[in-house]
Design a protein around this motif. Structure first.
Motif, short mmCIF file in Angstrom:
data_model
loop_
_atom_site.label_atom_id
_atom_site.label_comp_id
_atom_site.label_asym_id
_atom_site.label_seq_id
_atom_site.Cartn_x
_atom_site.Cartn_y
_atom_site.Cartn_z
N TYR A 154 0.83 -1.21 0.00
CA TYR A 154 0.00 0.00 0.00
C TYR A 154 0.86 1.26 0.00
CZ TYR A 154 -4.76 -1.76 0.40
OH TYR A 154 -5.98 -2.31 0.12
N GLY A 155 1.95 1.24 0.73
CA GLY A 155 2.81 2.42 0.78
C GLY A 155 3.44 2.74 -0.56
N TYR A 156 3.98 1.72 -1.22
CA TYR A 156 4.60 1.96 -2.52
C TYR A 156 3.57 2.25 -3.61
CZ TYR A 156 9.28 0.68 -0.96
OH TYR A 156 10.51 0.66 -0.33
N SER A 157 2.35 1.75 -3.46
CA SER A 157 1.32 2.03 -4.47
C SER A 157 0.89 3.49 -4.46
CB SER A 157 0.10 1.13 -4.24
OG SER A 157 -0.56 1.48 -3.03
N LEU A 158 1.18 4.23 -3.38
CA LEU A 158 0.81 5.64 -3.30
C LEU A 158 1.83 6.56 -3.95
CD1 LEU A 158 -0.53 5.86 0.37
CD2 LEU A 158 -1.87 5.73 -1.73
N PHE A 159 2.95 6.03 -4.41
CA PHE A 159 3.99 6.90 -4.97
C PHE A 159 3.51 7.64 -6.22
CE2 PHE A 159 7.49 7.73 -7.87
CZ PHE A 159 8.35 8.45 -7.07
N ILE A 160 2.67 7.01 -7.02
CA ILE A 160 2.23 7.62 -8.27
C ILE A 160 1.45 8.90 -8.02
CG2 ILE A 160 0.10 6.28 -8.33
CD1 ILE A 160 2.27 7.39 -11.32
N TYR A 161 0.89 9.06 -6.82
CA TYR A 161 0.11 10.27 -6.52
C TYR A 161 0.98 11.47 -6.20
CZ TYR A 161 -3.95 7.23 -6.38
OH TYR A 161 -4.93 6.34 -6.72
N ILE A 162 2.26 11.29 -5.99
CA ILE A 162 3.15 12.43 -5.74
C ILE A 162 3.30 13.29 -6.99
CG2 ILE A 162 5.48 13.12 -5.09
CD1 ILE A 162 5.61 10.71 -3.25
N PRO A 163 3.72 12.75 -8.14
CA PRO A 163 3.74 13.61 -9.34
C PRO A 163 2.35 14.02 -9.79
CG PRO A 163 4.25 11.33 -9.92
CD PRO A 163 4.26 11.40 -8.43
N THR A 164 1.34 13.17 -9.51
CA THR A 164 -0.02 13.53 -9.88
C THR A 164 -0.49 14.75 -9.11
OG1 THR A 164 -0.52 11.22 -10.37
CG2 THR A 164 -2.38 12.69 -10.04
N ALA A 165 -0.19 14.82 -7.81
CA ALA A 165 -0.59 15.97 -7.00
C ALA A 165 0.08 17.25 -7.48
CB ALA A 165 -0.26 15.71 -5.53
N ILE A 166 1.31 17.14 -7.96
CA ILE A 166 1.99 18.34 -8.49
C ILE A 166 1.29 18.82 -9.76
CG2 ILE A 166 4.17 19.20 -9.42
CD1 ILE A 166 5.62 17.24 -7.62
N LEU A 167 0.89 17.89 -10.61
CA LEU A 167 0.20 18.27 -11.84
C LEU A 167 -1.23 18.73 -11.59
CD1 LEU A 167 1.43 15.42 -14.23
CD2 LEU A 167 2.25 17.78 -14.09
N LEU A 189 -10.45 -1.65 -4.32
CA LEU A 189 -10.41 -0.61 -5.36
C LEU A 189 -11.28 0.58 -4.99
CD1 LEU A 189 -10.51 -2.81 -8.58
CD2 LEU A 189 -8.54 -1.68 -7.56
N LEU A 190 -12.41 0.34 -4.34
CA LEU A 190 -13.29 1.45 -3.96
C LEU A 190 -12.63 2.36 -2.94
CD1 LEU A 190 -16.04 2.84 -4.06
CD2 LEU A 190 -16.83 1.26 -2.29
N LEU A 191 -11.99 1.79 -1.92
CA LEU A 191 -11.30 2.60 -0.93
C LEU A 191 -10.13 3.35 -1.55
CD1 LEU A 191 -11.27 0.15 2.12
CD2 LEU A 191 -12.74 2.15 1.77
N HIS A 192 -9.45 2.71 -2.48
CA HIS A 192 -8.33 3.37 -3.16
C HIS A 192 -8.82 4.54 -4.01
CE1 HIS A 192 -4.08 3.27 -4.01
NE2 HIS A 192 -4.30 3.34 -5.31
N ALA A 193 -9.95 4.36 -4.67
CA ALA A 193 -10.51 5.44 -5.48
C ALA A 193 -11.04 6.57 -4.61
CB ALA A 193 -11.61 4.89 -6.38
N LEU A 194 -11.64 6.23 -3.47
CA LEU A 194 -12.16 7.27 -2.57
C LEU A 194 -11.03 8.15 -2.04
CD1 LEU A 194 -14.90 5.40 -0.50
CD2 LEU A 194 -15.23 7.15 -2.27
N LEU A 195 -9.87 7.57 -1.79
CA LEU A 195 -8.74 8.37 -1.32
C LEU A 195 -8.33 9.39 -2.38
CD1 LEU A 195 -6.46 8.87 0.80
CD2 LEU A 195 -5.10 7.23 -0.52
N ALA A 196 -8.18 8.94 -3.62
CA ALA A 196 -7.74 9.84 -4.69
C ALA A 196 -8.78 10.91 -4.99
CB ALA A 196 -7.43 9.03 -5.94
N LEU A 198 -5.82 12.77 -14.97
CA LEU A 198 -4.70 12.33 -14.13
C LEU A 198 -5.16 11.39 -13.03
CD1 LEU A 198 -2.77 15.73 -13.80
CD2 LEU A 198 -2.08 13.72 -15.12
N VAL A 199 -6.34 11.64 -12.47
CA VAL A 199 -6.86 10.76 -11.43
C VAL A 199 -7.11 9.36 -11.98
CG1 VAL A 199 -8.87 10.31 -9.97
CG2 VAL A 199 -7.85 12.56 -10.00
N VAL A 200 -7.75 9.29 -13.14
CA VAL A 200 -8.04 7.99 -13.74
C VAL A 200 -6.76 7.25 -14.09
CG1 VAL A 200 -9.12 6.84 -15.72
CG2 VAL A 200 -10.28 8.76 -14.61
#
Length: 306
Positions: A205-218, A266-273, A230-232
């Motif tokens: 779970y921790g490593y799966s969140l890395f993609i949201y770092i550049p996404t949050a910048i964009l 997947l639902l919880l992961h989508a709700l976070l983003a 970008l979210v999708v």
């Protein structure tokens, strides 16, 4: 007294006689290692066995896991016990980050990257970086949205840091804890379910969140269409890591329970983003109306400067 011929080694004479009768006979020397023929070696590794080993594990991986468990036998109240969770180098962390950003179809993230040495170093700093990235990018996004309005005064919202930290760290710890407990419970019902340790699930779970770092910048870009694209895209990458990791663990369970488990993940992961995007970036624009001064008939208001 024995004759000289009686002192000869009879086995050497037998070997010489055999070679004379059959020159093609195979001899083995004690000094030379025994080699396994290539065709026999290929028979030992059947096609498709490697894929099963990656999904279900091999004897070597199990031995490595047992050795790793022996290393972590220190009492939990000692510093050495927690030091083992951060015993990774830069190359391992970067390799796991690349594995989470570029998932390989059919490859299990735990078996491929984590099982030999699960860590908390990468998940901790990925979550910390994501917290500050979302908070800072959210403030910048709010500034750019209201830029140019004469009634708008920029005020940094430091509370967003604490809100982002609470949300992200709660997700990165509580959801793996619930999933680990569920898998342990289902493992008592169905024997074929693959079990993961709590540390391995937290690592995934921790490593799966890395993609949201550049996404949050964009997400600073003030275009809703770009943000949702970008979210999708981020959900597809990070969600595929979770699916390919936890589907082998529940696929032998009841079909409805397995699908419901993956749907919940997947639902919880989508709700976070989506929640982070909606709260920190897509906040409604605030209108700051000009102050209204009531006017009285035949009354003039004068101000005197001192």
């Amino acid at each position: 007294m024995a004759a000289a011929d009686d002192l000869k080694f009879q086995e050497f004479d037998d070997a010489a006689n055999l070679l004379a009768a059959n020159p093609d006979a195979t001899t083995i020397s004690i000094d030379e290692p025994v080699e396994i023929p290539k065709n026999q070696h290929s028979r030992l590794q059947e096609p498709g066995r490697e894929e099963d080993d990656e999904l279900l594990g091999t004897d070597d991986s199990d031995k490595t896991e047992l050795l790793a468990g022996q290393k972590k036998s220190a009492p939990f109240w000692t510093f050495e016990y927690y030091q083992t969770f951060f015993d990774v180098d830069t190359y391992q962390v970067l390799d796991r980050i690349k594995g989470s950003v570029f998932p390989v179809p059919g490859k299990n993230f735990v078996r491929l990257y984590v099982r030999s040495n699960p860590d908390l170093y990468g998940p901790f700093w990925i979550c910390a970086t994501l917290v500050f990235t979302i908070a800072v990018s959210g403030n910048l996004s709010n500034f750019f949205i209201h830029l140019g309005k004469p009634t708008y005064h920029y005020v940094p919202e430091f509370r967003k840091v604490s809100i982002a930290a609470t949300t992200i760290y709660a997700y990165a710890w509580l959801v793996p804890l619930a999933l680990w407990g569920f898998l342990m419970w289902r493992n008592t019902k169905v024997m074929n379910i693959v079990s993961y340790s709590f540390l391995e699930i937290v690592c995934v779970y921790g490593y799966s969140l890395f993609i949201y770092i550049p996404t949050a910048i964009l997400w600073i870009i003030p275009q809703k269409v770009v943000r949702w694209v970008l979210v999708v895209f981020s959900l597809c990458l990070s969600g595929s890591v979770l699916v390919m990791t936890f589907w082998p663990a529940v696929r032998d369970d009841n079909r409805r329970i397995a699908l419901a488990t993956m749907g919940t993940i997947l639902l919880l992961h989508a709700l976070l983003a989506v929640g982070c995007l909606a709260y920190f970036f897509d906040a409604p624009e605030l209108d700051f109306p000009a102050p209204i001064i009531p006017a009285h008939n035949a009354t003039t208001v004068t101000t005197k400067s001192h």
